[in-house]
Design an enzyme around this catalytic site. Structure first.
Site, short mmCIF file in Angstrom:
data_model
loop_
_atom_site.label_atom_id
_atom_site.label_comp_id
_atom_site.label_asym_id
_atom_site.label_seq_id
_atom_site.Cartn_x
_atom_site.Cartn_y
_atom_site.Cartn_z
N HIS A 84 -1.63 -6.68 15.85
CA HIS A 84 -2.08 -5.64 14.94
C HIS A 84 -3.21 -4.85 15.58
O HIS A 84 -4.09 -5.43 16.23
CB HIS A 84 -2.58 -6.23 13.62
CG HIS A 84 -3.13 -5.20 12.68
ND1 HIS A 84 -2.31 -4.44 11.88
CD2 HIS A 84 -4.40 -4.77 12.45
CE1 HIS A 84 -3.06 -3.60 11.18
NE2 HIS A 84 -4.32 -3.77 11.50
N ASP A 163 -1.98 -4.80 -2.35
CA ASP A 163 -2.77 -4.18 -1.27
C ASP A 163 -2.47 -2.69 -1.15
O ASP A 163 -3.36 -1.89 -0.92
CB ASP A 163 -2.49 -4.88 0.06
CG ASP A 163 -3.21 -4.18 1.22
OD1 ASP A 163 -4.45 -4.20 1.22
OD2 ASP A 163 -2.53 -3.59 2.07
N ARG A 170 -9.04 2.57 -2.75
CA ARG A 170 -10.25 2.53 -1.91
C ARG A 170 -10.39 3.83 -1.11
O ARG A 170 -11.51 4.32 -0.90
CB ARG A 170 -10.20 1.34 -0.96
CG ARG A 170 -10.44 -0.01 -1.64
CD ARG A 170 -10.01 -1.17 -0.76
NE ARG A 170 -10.61 -1.11 0.56
CZ ARG A 170 -10.00 -1.52 1.67
NH1 ARG A 170 -8.78 -2.00 1.65
NH2 ARG A 170 -10.63 -1.43 2.83
N SER A 185 -7.13 -6.90 3.56
CA SER A 185 -5.99 -5.99 3.59
C SER A 185 -5.11 -6.25 4.81
O SER A 185 -3.89 -6.40 4.69
CB SER A 185 -6.49 -4.53 3.61
OG SER A 185 -5.42 -3.63 3.74
N LYS A 189 -1.23 -8.79 4.84
CA LYS A 189 0.06 -8.29 5.32
C LYS A 189 0.58 -9.12 6.49
O LYS A 189 1.77 -9.39 6.60
CB LYS A 189 -0.06 -6.82 5.72
CG LYS A 189 -0.33 -5.89 4.54
CD LYS A 189 -0.22 -4.43 4.92
CE LYS A 189 -1.38 -3.92 5.72
NZ LYS A 189 -2.54 -3.48 4.92
#
Length: 432
Positions: A84, A163, A170, A185, A189
């Site tokens: 990620h 989320d 947000r 967050s 995932k």
């Protein structure tokens, strides 16, 4: 029955929220039983008061519980790895890393996102490949990883739905940049997506969400803690985003650069980050090797062509045409020439990203359409020498007018000095 006002008040006053309270709250929010204005108030209370590590993990688990999860380990009987990135300009790393890792015999499975603003999204880049499918069912996702060794897909609507709602909220209530909320967050995932081990590339600098190394380190430590609590192996790379990564910024241009890198022909800074990520992913896999052996195997996969073969197998498996000449090309290509001789002392990542955005390579709003062919090639990067009249960049545009506008923006992105700047590595630190 959950009473959101009580939780808002308690957090506002510095109190702690219990796991069962957060779980009930997120389930109710996902079912539209709690209004946005109450969650917005809670996010603001969290922004100022923070969450401790136990609360952050409880929030992560609560968000996962609002949707489906994928159990890749049971389906494949193997340890599955994922990567990620916190997002940046020219960051096409996963598109090169996945095939190299797969070529080394390790399953790579990633659910990815789209770009907004000056940061590009992996799915948008992949959709510049004719026919490529980013939407796969869970069964198709598992089959693709089993058969091709890897998959990169869009997250399903049923994966961590709380989320998605909370992130959008947000974004419009100035509560995005809180370590706990960002970490929850990202990790919700990743955990729901089924990976056993995750390498996180936390970007630092001008083009990144985290502007300082200390901020990036704090976020990395929050994600490492969540990984440990969820019994996932996590390694965090803190990497430079003061300038674009590699040369290409723009969807099809970045796919071309990823292909070149998988063949061993990519830019040096991008190849270095790809190898750093691959070496760590292979080290946390079930191969039982360390990062030094991982790097050697990654380099071997590039050198012997097996990484490119894995790339072709992956793209073909998801319905795409892996041939480079199938990618779209922009009708207008123009060079930006340097007005003076010297060294590139700075190349603003945001400025380059904005130029690509205005060419049509990105989105200003989530509903904007993308022109996959346009973008920028940075032919000189920080530390490079350039003579007056030599090209600094190449603009790929849909029209001459768009190229003119981009040229002005790009010229301002480059700072030319008489002396070269101090060297700065692409990998700034590694936390595990």
């Amino acid at each position: 029955m959950i009473r959101p006002a009580e939780l808002i008040e308690r957090k506002r006053d510095g109190g702690e929220l219990a796991p069962e309270e957060l779980n009930e709250l997120m389930l109710a929010y996902a079912r539209d039983e709690v209004p946005d204005y109450q969650l917005a108030a809670l996010c603001m209370a969290i922004y100022f008061r923070g969450l401790n590590s136990a609360e952050t993990y409880a929030l992560t688990e609560a968000m996962i519980a609002t949707g489906d999860t994928v159990d890749l380990h049971s389906a494949l009987g193997r340890k599955v790895v994922d990567k990620h990135s916190t997002g940046g300009v020219g960051d096409k790393t996963s598109i090169a890393v996945g095939p190299i890792v797969a070529a080394c015999g390790v399953p790579f499975a990633k659910m990815s996102g789209r770009g907004l603003g000056h940061t590009g999204g992996t799915l948008d880049k992949l959709e510049s490949i004719p026919g490529f499918r980013v939407e796969l069912s869970t069964d198709e996702f598992v089959a693709q990883v089993r058969d091709a060794g890897m998959a990169i897909i869009g997250a399903s609507a049923n994966l961590v739905p709380a989320d998605k709602k909370l992130y959008a909220l947000r974004d419009v209530t100035a509560t995005v940049d809180n370590y706990s909320l960002i970490a929850a967050s990202i990790m919700s995932k990743k955990i729901a997506g089924g990976a056993d081990a995750i390498v996180i590339d936390a970007k630092v600098g001008d083009g990144a969400f985290m502007k300082s190394l200390d901020d990036a380190r704090a976020l990395a430590e929050a994600m490492l803690d969540l990984g440990a609590r969820a019994r996932r192996e996590v390694v965090c790379l803190l990497t430079d985003m003061d300038q674009p990564l590699g040369s290409a910024v723009g969807n099809a241009l970045e796919i071309r650069e990823a292909i070149a890198t998988v063949k061993g022909e990519g830019p040096a800074d991008f190849l270095e980050l790809v190898l750093a990520a691959c070496s760590r992913l292979l080290a946390v896999s079930d191969l039982g090797i360390d990062e030094y052996e991982g790097r050697a195997r990654a380099m071997q996969a590039i050198a012997d062509g097996s990484a490119f073969t894995a790339y072709e197998r992956w793209i073909d498996g998801q319905g795409g045409d892996p041939a480079e000449d199938a990618l779209p090309s922009a009708p207008v290509v123009r060079e930006l020439l340097s007005e003076r001789s010297g060294y590139v002392s700075a190349l603003g990542a945001v400025a380059v990203g904005q130029a690509a955005l205005h060419l049509g390579a990105g989105r200003r709003t989530k509903d904007d359409l993308i022109d996959h062919a346009v973008g920028v090639l940075c032919l000189r990067k920080r530390g490079d020498r350039v003579a007056a009249g030599e090209p600094l960049a190449e603009i790929h545009a849909a029209t001459d007018a768009a190229a003119d506008e981009a040229a002005q923006e790009l010229a301002a992105a480059f700072t030319i000095a008489d002396e070269p700047p101090p060297q700065r590595p692409v990998v700034l630190d590694v936390l595990s």
